[in-house]
Design an enzyme around this catalytic site. Structure first.
Site, PDB file in Angstrom:
ATOM      1  N   VAL A  43       0.328   6.552  -1.224  1.00  8.68           N
ATOM      2  CA  VAL A  43      -0.109   5.781  -0.062  1.00  8.68           C
ATOM      3  C   VAL A  43      -1.569   5.413  -0.283  1.00  8.68           C
ATOM      4  O   VAL A  43      -2.440   6.287  -0.362  1.00  8.68           O
ATOM      5  CB  VAL A  43       0.045   6.588   1.243  1.00  8.68           C
ATOM      6  CG1 VAL A  43      -0.452   5.773   2.437  1.00  8.68           C
ATOM      7  CG2 VAL A  43       1.494   7.006   1.448  1.00  8.68           C
ATOM      8  N   CYS A  44      -1.852   4.121  -0.408  1.00  6.02           N
ATOM      9  CA  CYS A  44      -3.203   3.653  -0.694  1.00  6.02           C
ATOM     10  C   CYS A  44      -3.961   3.386   0.599  1.00  6.02           C
ATOM     11  O   CYS A  44      -3.693   2.407   1.300  1.00  6.02           O
ATOM     12  CB  CYS A  44      -3.156   2.383  -1.536  1.00  6.02           C
ATOM     13  SG  CYS A  44      -2.543   2.635  -3.203  1.00  6.02           S
ATOM     14  N   LEU A  45      -4.896   4.268   0.911  1.00  8.82           N
ATOM     15  CA  LEU A  45      -5.735   4.119   2.103  1.00  8.82           C
ATOM     16  C   LEU A  45      -7.135   4.634   1.794  1.00  8.82           C
ATOM     17  O   LEU A  45      -7.298   5.666   1.126  1.00  8.82           O
ATOM     18  CB  LEU A  45      -5.161   4.925   3.271  1.00  8.82           C
ATOM     19  CG  LEU A  45      -4.054   4.294   4.118  1.00  8.82           C
ATOM     20  CD1 LEU A  45      -3.535   5.305   5.137  1.00  8.82           C
ATOM     21  CD2 LEU A  45      -4.542   3.033   4.821  1.00  8.82           C
ATOM     22  N   ASN A  82       0.801  -1.220   0.000  1.00 15.76           N
ATOM     23  CA  ASN A  82       0.000   0.000   0.000  1.00 15.76           C
ATOM     24  C   ASN A  82       0.842   1.283   0.000  1.00 15.76           C
ATOM     25  O   ASN A  82       0.294   2.374   0.049  1.00 15.76           O
ATOM     26  CB  ASN A  82      -0.930   0.028   1.215  1.00 15.76           C
ATOM     27  CG  ASN A  82      -1.980  -1.065   1.163  1.00 15.76           C
ATOM     28  OD1 ASN A  82      -1.657  -2.235   1.046  1.00 15.76           O
ATOM     29  ND2 ASN A  82      -3.241  -0.690   1.264  1.00 15.76           N
TER      30      ASN A  82
END
Length: 448
Positions: A91-93, A84
């Site tokens: 930033v994968c959130l 992520n």
């Protein structure tokens, strides 16, 4: 003032005042919306005690809208530290709107800077392979092997990139192990922004707010880093190539090979240079004292006030003196209190102050033996001063560390692995800890 700025200023202040050793934030006064944050890799994960830096850009519509977040610890865009956290910095959130998730996981104005950083930290788990969608419950044998291989290379690169390379850059250590000539240090009496570390790079100004923090934490965890290197090198073959994961591809991967022998050499040299830097503060300090600079005058005044304070104190017995009459080097002699485990001890502790104090915090070291789970084998105490700009507060924090009883367990403060294992172990192990502590107390008299 814009409401988003008021909200953000409050959040920054709350984080900086908290006792959380895992997160730190900073910004320049001229641009509160541009925040830098550093996250300490969680214990018992391959990211353990690594330094992972992020930038956060907050818009005028904050907190109605989440900030843009970018990972900076990527080895110049070549290292993907998590499924992520991409090599390019993405930033994968769900809460950032950079990944689809349940409606309950989306951003809301009730969330803020701290919740973002905690969410990012939660990605740094003991098995980050499972963060990739579709691999959460992987049971195939090749997936199990990949999980192990992924953890192995993340640990190696955490040590190499987030710790060693970062400190080498701070200390001007070249790739070949030589040291660049140190630039003339800024005059602390004429600095426009004494509390904002800036570095000139190719005509631009680089913001480096965590340099001192990382140096001090490195000294706390140095023994643990060496122990990790020794343990990890036994799990791989020197020179062995990293295994590419199914979700990695060219330009967004973690590639390289295991070179633990080289990491050991480099990390030991970093520690040597930190010791050289600390010793250099005394020489710089003598020059500033002769010039009667503001920093020297401040430390001299603090020293005199601290001496008077402890003379009046009934709760602790100690002496403080300046080494060679230098206000940048304090020698503290602590007398163990009767009827305690420290009874009869005579401990010498040296505090070296930087000419950039308090931007750079003092470095403390026990000169006498002291066996304690919050003191490294070579005498570096793990503490945080309540008032970083006051020398007395640093002494108070060290005394509290020495005298504390039944302290709450916090793996981030356990800097002596053997002492920690005994202290938090069985009843018999705790007795062994107390015996070793008492032996160090008795040995301290030999250094008086």
């Amino acid at each position: 003032m814009n409401q988003s700025v008021i909200r953000l200023t409050r959040e920054l202040s709350e984080i900086n005042k908290s006792s959380d050793l895992s997160i730190a934030v900073a910004c320049r006064d001229v641009d509160v919306r541009s925040v830098r944050a550093i996250i300490l890799g969680p214990p018992d994960t391959p990211y353990e005690f690594g330094f992972f830096e992020f930038s956060l850009k907050f818009g005028r519509d904050y907190p109605a809208k989440a900030p843009a977040v970018n990972a900076l610890t990527t080895n110049s865009g070549r290292a993907r530290f998590n499924p992520n956290i991409y090599a390019g910095g993405k930033v994968c959130l769900s809460i950032l709107g950079t990944w689809r998730g349940e409606r309950s996981e989306e951003w809301s104005s009730a969330q803020g800077l701290e919740s973002i950083l905690i969410s990012i930290q939660s990605l740094m788990s003991s098995n980050p392979y499972e963060n990739e969608p579709g691999f959460e419950n992987a049971t195939q044998e090749h997936d199990k092997q990949n999980m192990k291989a992924y953890v192995l290379k993340i640990r190696h690169e955490t040590l190499r990139i987030s710790i060693i390379s970062r400190l080498e850059e701070y200390l001007s250590i070249n790739a070949d192990g030589t040291v660049q000539p140190a630039p003339a240090p800024p005059d602390p009496d004429v600095s426009d922004e004494a509390d904002t570390p800036l570095v000139e790079l190719e005509g631009a100004v680089s913001f480096e707010p965590f340099k001192d923090l990382c140096k001090r934490r490195f000294m706390w965890y140095y023994d643990l880093y060496l122990t990790s290197i020794e343990a990890e090198r036994n799990k791989v073959t020197e020179g062995q190539q990293f295994v590419r994961m199914p979700f990695e591809h060219s330009g967004n991967a973690l590639e390289g090979k295991f070179l633990y022998g080289e990491l050991e050499r480099r990390i030991k040299f970093v520690r040597e240079r930190l010791d050289v830097e600390t010793a250099g503060w005394a020489a710089e300090g003598r020059v500033l004292a002769q010039r009667e600079s503001g920093v020297a005058a401040n430390l001299q005044r603090q020293y005199e006030q601290t001496v008077e304070y402890y003379k009046r104190s009934d709760s602790v017995t100690l002496d403080i003196e300046l080494v060679d009459k230098n206000p940048f080097v304090w020698r503290v002699t602590y007398f163990g209190r009767p009827m305690t485990n420290l009874d009869g001890g005579l401990f010498n502790i040296e505090l070296a102050f930087s000419p950039r104090f308090p931007t750079e915090q003092p470095r403390a070291k026990f000169l006498t033996p002291f066996y304690h789970y919050r003191v490294t084998k070579d005498g570096i105490p793990c503490y945080v001063a309540a008032k970083p700009d006051e020398g007395r507060s640093h002494i108070d924090a060290i005394i509290n560390l020495m005298q504390e009883e039944n302290a709450p367990y916090d793996p981030r403060t356990q800097v002596n692995a053997e002492a920690s294992k005994l202290y938090w172990g069985t009843l018999e192990q705790r007795r062994e800890y107390n015996r070793k502590l008492r032996r160090s107390v008795q040995a301290s008299m030999e250094y008086a």
